[in-house]
Motif scaffolding. Structure first.
Motif, PDB file in Angstrom:
ATOM      1  N   MET A  22      59.260  24.683 101.198  1.00  0.00           N
ATOM      2  CA  MET A  22      59.877  25.942 101.602  1.00  0.00           C
ATOM      3  C   MET A  22      60.873  26.431 100.557  1.00  0.00           C
ATOM      4  N   ILE A  23      61.634  25.502  99.980  1.00  0.00           N
ATOM      5  CA  ILE A  23      62.578  25.892  98.932  1.00  0.00           C
ATOM      6  C   ILE A  23      61.822  26.532  97.779  1.00  0.00           C
ATOM      7  N   LYS A  24      60.731  25.902  97.359  1.00  0.00           N
ATOM      8  CA  LYS A  24      59.937  26.431  96.245  1.00  0.00           C
ATOM      9  C   LYS A  24      59.355  27.792  96.581  1.00  0.00           C
ATOM     10  N   GLN A  25      58.793  27.920  97.779  1.00  0.00           N
ATOM     11  CA  GLN A  25      58.159  29.179  98.175  1.00  0.00           C
ATOM     12  C   GLN A  25      59.149  30.326  98.225  1.00  0.00           C
ATOM     13  N   LYS A  26      60.398  30.023  98.590  1.00  0.00           N
ATOM     14  CA  LYS A  26      61.430  31.063  98.685  1.00  0.00           C
ATOM     15  C   LYS A  26      62.169  31.273  97.356  1.00  0.00           C
ATOM     16  N   GLY A  27      61.671  30.646  96.292  1.00  0.00           N
ATOM     17  CA  GLY A  27      62.262  30.864  94.982  1.00  0.00           C
ATOM     18  C   GLY A  27      63.557  30.123  94.753  1.00  0.00           C
ATOM     19  N   GLY A  28      63.791  29.047  95.504  1.00  0.00           N
ATOM     20  CA  GLY A  28      65.071  28.369  95.427  1.00  0.00           C
ATOM     21  C   GLY A  28      65.067  27.027  94.727  1.00  0.00           C
ATOM     22  N   LEU A  29      63.904  26.574  94.241  1.00  0.00           N
ATOM     23  CA  LEU A  29      63.837  25.263  93.611  1.00  0.00           C
ATOM     24  C   LEU A  29      64.197  25.413  92.129  1.00  0.00           C
ATOM     25  N   LEU A  30      65.463  25.183  91.830  1.00  0.00           N
ATOM     26  CA  LEU A  30      65.996  25.414  90.493  1.00  0.00           C
ATOM     27  C   LEU A  30      65.452  24.381  89.509  1.00  0.00           C
ATOM     28  N   ALA A  31      64.851  24.850  88.424  1.00  0.00           N
ATOM     29  CA  ALA A  31      64.290  23.939  87.433  1.00  0.00           C
ATOM     30  C   ALA A  31      65.375  23.023  86.868  1.00  0.00           C
ATOM     31  N   LYS A  32      66.513  23.614  86.490  1.00  0.00           N
ATOM     32  CA  LYS A  32      67.636  22.820  85.988  1.00  0.00           C
ATOM     33  C   LYS A  32      68.514  22.399  87.165  1.00  0.00           C
ATOM     34  N   GLY A  33      67.892  21.686  88.087  1.00  0.00           N
ATOM     35  CA  GLY A  33      68.568  21.317  89.325  1.00  0.00           C
ATOM     36  C   GLY A  33      69.813  20.485  89.123  1.00  0.00           C
ATOM     37  N   ARG A  34      69.902  19.811  87.997  1.00  0.00           N
ATOM     38  CA  ARG A  34      71.080  18.987  87.742  1.00  0.00           C
ATOM     39  C   ARG A  34      72.360  19.804  87.694  1.00  0.00           C
TER      40      ARG A  34
END
Length: 348
Positions: A229-241
């Motif tokens: 769901m995070i990915k689908q809503k555009g919220g999965l930050l590549a530079k999550g660190r």
């Protein structure tokens, strides 16, 4: 201009900035799977006394509210909220855009009560035409509320009890949670919130971080596929660190609580100054937002030096404005405002 219109006028706490610089050349896995995010998750689980909680990091409040709510509700369900709730009035229809209705309850102080939730729930299921209506599927609250008020432990316990009786997950929007925990008279802890809510989030954007919200999922039934769901809503930050480092810094030694307490102390100083000089308050806020009722000519004069937010009109000559402090509010700026409030009192 000295700014009091919101709690995100500054960048980030210097300790976070320092840590971001120190770790800038590190190479880490992406999407929140790095060591810093894992450290931050461990700190948050410990603070909540919830070893099995899932902890996810998102960038902002609207994105977080939308992702959580859309992940929980089925297509025919809606979310119960105070009519003053953030998801109802200040998120540009983000919840409705996911296909879910916000089912509002009346509230003057920003809070909703357990009895209101039960009444709405019973009204739905006792209606012979309930299959033709949006089904209540989730309860949303925020602490502090949009009006700066906070829930007591007894109020949250009552809400939690009704929600569990009705099989309604309880979600707490914690964009300003640190300020709620530091508020005058608060008797809630993160441990209490973790026990009483199914899902909540700890705000960083408004409390020292550059950006970021930490979602804490307690209810096992709500955990499955949340990263999808995070990915689908555009919220999965590549530079999550970048998110993990910030929450790691906020929670490794109590910085989150320390800077939240400062904001509330500054807010109460402003509150006391307005009250002591004869001005009324629209809400009984004990957190980092204050809502004095002022003559419009006084507001006009204050606006020359202090930014604030026009909240609502009271009558032809008076309005409610919001003064909002933050983790970075300077004491000298507050004292300047206090002295000017005294001047305006003398001119009334």
């Amino acid at each position: 201009m000295i700014r009091f219109e919101n709690d995100y006028t500054e960048g980030t706490h210097e300790q976070i900035l320092k840590r971001l610089i120190e770790t800038n050349d590190e190479q880490t896995p992406g999407y929140g799977m790095d060591e810093h995010c894992e450290n931050a998750r461990a700190y948050i689980r410990k603070e909540c006394d919830a070893a099995n909680a899932d902890v996810h990091f998102l960038v902002g409040g609207t994105q977080t509210n939308t992702t959580i709510i859309a992940s929980i509700l089925r297509p025919h369900q809606g979310v119960i909220s105070a009519i003053t709730g953030h998801i109802e009035g200040h998120e540009t229809g983000a919840i409705e855009a996911t296909g879910h209705k916000v089912l509002t309850l009346p509230s003057d102080d920003g809070k909703i009560q357990a009895s209101q939730v039960k009444k709405l729930y019973d009204a739905h299921w006792n209606d012979d035409a309930h299959e033709h209506m949006v089904q209540p599927g989730l309860v949303y609250i925020s602490n502090p509320t949009e009006n700066g008020t906070t829930y007591s432990k007894a109020e949250l316990e009552a809400l939690s009890r009704v929600c569990r009786e009705c099989s309604l997950p309880l979600m707490l929007d914690g964009a300003r949670l640190g300020y709620g925990l530091a508020s005058k008279g608060n008797d809630l802890t993160l441990v209490d919130i973790a026990k009483l809510c199914d899902v909540f989030y700890i705000g960083g954007t408004k409390i020292g971080a550059l950006f970021g919200e930490a979602v804490v999922i307690i209810n096992d039934d709500l955990k499955k596929d949340f990263r999808y769901m995070i990915k689908q809503k555009g919220g999965l930050l590549a530079k999550g660190r970048l998110l993990g480092i910030q929450f790691e810094t906020l929670f490794e030694d109590g910085l989150y609580y320390e800077i939240s307490k400062h904001a509330v102390e500054m807010s109460i100083r402003i509150r006391d100054a307005f009250v002591e000089n004869g001005f009324s308050l629209r809400y009984d806020s004990t957190s980092n937002q204050q809502f004095p009722i002022l003559p419009d000519d006084v507001i006009w004069e204050l606006n020359k030096k202090y930014s604030n937010s026009l909240w609502e009109k009271v009558d032809d000559t008076h309005s409610v404005v919001r003064f909002c402090t933050s983790w970075a509010t300077k004491k000298e700026h507050v004292e300047m405002l206090v002295e000017d409030i005294k001047v305006f009192r003398r001119t009334l």
